[in-house]
Design a protein around this motif. Sequence first.
Motif, PDB file in Angstrom:
ATOM      1  N   ARG A 129       0.817  -1.209  -0.125  1.00 59.36           N
ATOM      2  CA  ARG A 129       0.036   0.071   0.063  1.00 59.36           C
ATOM      3  C   ARG A 129       0.958   1.334  -0.086  1.00 59.36           C
ATOM      4  O   ARG A 129       2.033   1.276   0.331  1.00 59.36           O
ATOM      5  CB  ARG A 129      -1.034   0.089   1.300  1.00 59.36           C
ATOM      6  CG  ARG A 129      -1.928  -1.108   1.366  1.00 59.36           C
ATOM      7  CD  ARG A 129      -2.965  -0.734   0.155  1.00 59.36           C
ATOM      8  NE  ARG A 129      -3.868  -1.703  -0.038  1.00 59.36           N
ATOM      9  CZ  ARG A 129      -4.091  -2.887  -1.035  1.00 59.36           C
ATOM     10  NH1 ARG A 129      -3.019  -2.895  -1.775  1.00 59.36           N
ATOM     11  NH2 ARG A 129      -5.153  -3.850  -0.944  1.00 59.36           N
ATOM     12  N   CYS A 130       0.170   2.376  -0.449  1.00 63.71           N
ATOM     13  CA  CYS A 130       0.924   3.480  -0.644  1.00 63.71           C
ATOM     14  C   CYS A 130       0.588   4.556   0.511  1.00 63.71           C
ATOM     15  O   CYS A 130      -0.692   4.522   0.662  1.00 63.71           O
ATOM     16  CB  CYS A 130       0.760   4.286  -1.997  1.00 63.71           C
ATOM     17  SG  CYS A 130       1.456   5.745  -2.186  1.00 63.71           S
ATOM     18  N   SER A 131       1.530   5.200   1.226  1.00 64.67           N
ATOM     19  CA  SER A 131       1.082   6.338   2.325  1.00 64.67           C
ATOM     20  C   SER A 131       0.331   7.478   1.798  1.00 64.67           C
ATOM     21  O   SER A 131       0.738   8.184   0.986  1.00 64.67           O
ATOM     22  CB  SER A 131       2.431   6.739   2.708  1.00 64.67           C
ATOM     23  OG  SER A 131       2.156   7.740   4.129  1.00 64.67           O
ATOM     24  N   SER A 132      -0.965   7.751   2.265  1.00 64.82           N
ATOM     25  CA  SER A 132      -1.567   8.748   1.994  1.00 64.82           C
ATOM     26  C   SER A 132      -2.688   8.970   3.323  1.00 64.82           C
ATOM     27  O   SER A 132      -3.649   8.243   3.300  1.00 64.82           O
ATOM     28  CB  SER A 132      -2.237   8.876   0.891  1.00 64.82           C
ATOM     29  OG  SER A 132      -3.250   9.805   0.448  1.00 64.82           O
ATOM     30  N   GLU A 133      -2.421   9.761   4.339  1.00 68.39           N
ATOM     31  CA  GLU A 133      -2.872   9.975   5.546  1.00 68.39           C
ATOM     32  C   GLU A 133      -4.430  10.939   5.395  1.00 68.39           C
ATOM     33  O   GLU A 133      -5.168  10.627   6.220  1.00 68.39           O
ATOM     34  CB  GLU A 133      -2.384  10.250   6.528  1.00 68.39           C
ATOM     35  CG  GLU A 133      -1.274  11.576   6.518  1.00 68.39           C
ATOM     36  CD  GLU A 133      -0.210  11.239   5.782  1.00 68.39           C
ATOM     37  OE1 GLU A 133       0.811  10.545   6.233  1.00 68.39           O
ATOM     38  OE2 GLU A 133      -0.072  11.811   4.605  1.00 68.39           O
TER      39      GLU A 133
END
Length: 382
Positions: A131-135
């Motif tokens: 998964r890709c970080s995007s908060e």
Amino acid sequence: MTQRTIRFGVIGCGLMGKEFASAAARWCHLTDVNFIPVITAVCDANPDAIGWFKQAVPSVEKTFTDYRDLLADPDIDAVYCAVPHNLHAQLYVDIIRSGKHLLGEKPFGIDREANADIQKAIAENPEVLVRCSSEFPFFPGALQIAKWVEEGRFGKIIEVEAGFWHSSDLDPQKPINWKRRIATNGEYGCMGDLGMHVLHLPMRFGWKPANVRSLLSQIIEERPDGKGGTAPCETWDNAILACEVQTKDQAFPMLLSTKRIAPGHANTWFIRIQGTAFSAEFTTKNPKQLAWLPYEAGGKQAWHVMDVPYKSAYGTITGGIFEFGFSDSILQMWAAFCDEIANGTGRMLQPFHCATPEEAEFSHRLFTAALESNRTGGTIPL
């Protein structure tokens, strides 16, 4: 409740690595989750960067300066990797092939070729969760807008705008760093650095641009090099992408912007959706506030504004009257990643998952087209 322990290694002990450690330390803030991350190993090529983890994170048992040694450790289940973009392809591919789950920083490769290498490794190792970080979409106001989209509240979409802006680079005396160099950040510049945040929700809604016309700006051309001289800034400071979206039943314009130089903004993320039956907007500049405008033919047009309760994807000990912030959004994002590891994609405790490699791959298609648009002055189909 029995909790599954997920043993993490951190590769890259800078700012975001510390933020993950802080989120793991706050795990007791969450309620009714059946998983918990424990950081057992860290790695950074700079031994000095490891010092904070040894002092602040008691669960860290092993430290490394070579990431291959961390990947060889059988006592690590998953890895968080936060390194410059030019290192993504090699490190992400090696992490995936080691069989360890990965949450990596955007943009998942310095360019489209690097991203393709990562995508190939993912396809060859389907048992590994990547998964890709995007908060930012985990803010309560953003989650409420996502729910309204899912419910079909907006009617015919008129237009969409999403952006991520900050202003620290307005200072011309700020020393140059790796994000200003093509060799380490890539030609995308601010798009690669900030763009996944902007695209996360539109991609999740199925709003993929069919084409793009870009306006890219290089505002400050050189910066102090830290050695008494100056160095050229090689990457784009600001980007405005004008896109057209074509879904199965409608078409509408979408404006996406990533800005390192937006006076007065300190990491402002926002999304605005205008529709014929409903409009809504949320910005982290006012993190407790959500605005929406319902409309019926012939009726009044009046915006409603209210404070959003502290109601996040995963339950917390915090009362609804309090304000949600950046550290809370990171905690929620990490909970979603650990939930998907522990329970599986189809059995998560709540349905909103982290940004996917497929969403990151489309961002590369868009940014590559945006570079071509800037070179040619034309609108580029995707």
